[in-house]
Design an enzyme around this catalytic site. Structure first.
Site, PDB file in Angstrom:
ATOM      1  N   PRO A   1       0.844  -1.207   0.000  1.00 33.99           N
ATOM      2  CA  PRO A   1       0.000   0.000   0.000  1.00 33.99           C
ATOM      3  C   PRO A   1       0.879   1.256   0.000  1.00 33.99           C
ATOM      4  O   PRO A   1       1.781   1.366   0.802  1.00 33.99           O
ATOM      5  CB  PRO A   1      -0.787  -0.104   1.315  1.00 33.99           C
ATOM      6  CG  PRO A   1      -0.624  -1.515   1.777  1.00 33.99           C
ATOM      7  CD  PRO A   1       0.673  -2.001   1.210  1.00 33.99           C
ATOM      8  N   GLU A   2       0.618   2.155  -0.924  1.00 31.46           N
ATOM      9  CA  GLU A   2       1.357   3.418  -0.966  1.00 31.46           C
ATOM     10  C   GLU A   2       0.449   4.533  -0.445  1.00 31.46           C
ATOM     11  O   GLU A   2      -0.695   4.291  -0.088  1.00 31.46           O
ATOM     12  CB  GLU A   2       1.847   3.676  -2.394  1.00 31.46           C
ATOM     13  CG  GLU A   2       2.847   2.595  -2.836  1.00 31.46           C
ATOM     14  CD  GLU A   2       3.892   3.107  -3.804  1.00 31.46           C
ATOM     15  OE1 GLU A   2       4.332   4.255  -3.655  1.00 31.46           O
ATOM     16  OE2 GLU A   2       4.255   2.349  -4.722  1.00 31.46           O
TER      17      GLU A   2
END
Ligand SMILES: [Zn+2]
Length: 284
Positions: A2-3
């Site tokens: 997840p960014e």
């Protein structure tokens, strides 16, 4: 992994279900995440969640003591629960109870009956507690938020002085700016027409302007796209559908550039896969 856009999408997805709700129970099935989950986290049972914020890729649940409900832990000084999704973590909202599966490590159940469920197969994520955010070493020395006014051309140009590392690795450094992960670093440099191996201090003011604008645009677009999939928080996998986003270079090596039809190339830069168009992003 997840960014920043996915974490921001998660924040927006869970916020309406958590805000102004009182924590009924915290169930920890597996405390061994990146750092051991402090068992004192159960002292937050009875506290009210007054907001859900974000700093870098950390979600910040801001708590307030709730004297009406907090009978067992009147002296809890925990004002924050801080969550990081690590490599493979995700959050979802359960409106009604569901049996936990193998990787469902933590449940935060509210008096409303809603549960925030944390799933993390690789267990590189984190659930931390703090009286004050300044107590957390994880949040110290972080660079500015990319979408804030603090992340400006002036700021970046000053910081770039005498820096000789490749620009791609540098913009992924959390001390420079937070939240520019591998996908968005490649995409931003493509949009700014800057080769990923350029030395930081070789960038012109005009290139710095393009880079700052590109980072903001790429992240904003991605958050906007994530926002269209908020309903996914109520579905089984809990993952925002951001992968539908049209990527220009990331993992497109061997394919044609959408701009000039040259072949996209891949190269390791600072141990990370990096994708670029050798024609649109020429080395001087
Ligand atoms: Zn091109």
């Amino acid at each position: 992994m997840p960014e920043l856009p996915e974490v921001e999408t998660s924040r927006r997805g869970i916020l309406p279900h958590l805000k102004e709700q009182v924590i009924e129970k915290i169930t920890i099935r597996q405390p061994k995440l990146r750092w051991l989950v402090d068992s004192a986290i159960t002292q937050t049972e009875g506290s009210k969640i007054i907001d859900v914020k974000r700093r870098a890729k950390y979600l910040l649940l801001e708590l307030k003591q709730h004297p009406t409900f907090n009978t067992n832990q009147a002296n809890s000084t925990i004002n924050w629960i801080v969550i990081h999704l690590g490599m493979s973590g995700s959050l979802r909202i359960l409106l009604t109870p569901e049996p936990a599966q193998k990787h469902d490590h933590i449940d935060l159940t509210l008096k409303s009956g809603v549960t925030l469920r944390y799933t993390d197969p690789r267990r590189f994520g984190a659930w931390l507690i703090a009286e004050s955010l300044s107590d957390l070493t994880q949040l110290k020395n972080l660079g500015p938020e990319p979408l804030s006014d603090d992340f400006s051309v002036d700021y970046l140009s000053n910081k770039a002085k005498n820096r000789k590392s490749p620009i791609k690795s540098w913009i992924m450094d959390n001390h420079v700016v937070v939240g520019v992960g591998n996908i968005y670093a490649s995409e931003s440099l493509f949009m700014a027409k800057i080769h990923p191996l350029r030395q930081v201090n070789s960038l012109t003011v005009d290139e710095m302007k393009r880079l700052v604008a590109a980072i903001k645009k790429v992240l904003t677009q991605s958050i906007k796209q994530g926002g269209t999939s908020l309903k996914d928080f109520l579905q089984s996998d809990g993952k925002p559908g951001y992968f539908a986003q049209q990527l220009q270079v990331y993992k497109r090596d061997g394919e044609q550039c959408f701009c000039c039809k040259a072949t996209i190339e891949a190269q390791r830069v600072g141990q990370r896969n990096t994708f670029y168009c050798p024609n649109c992003q020429k080395l001087p």
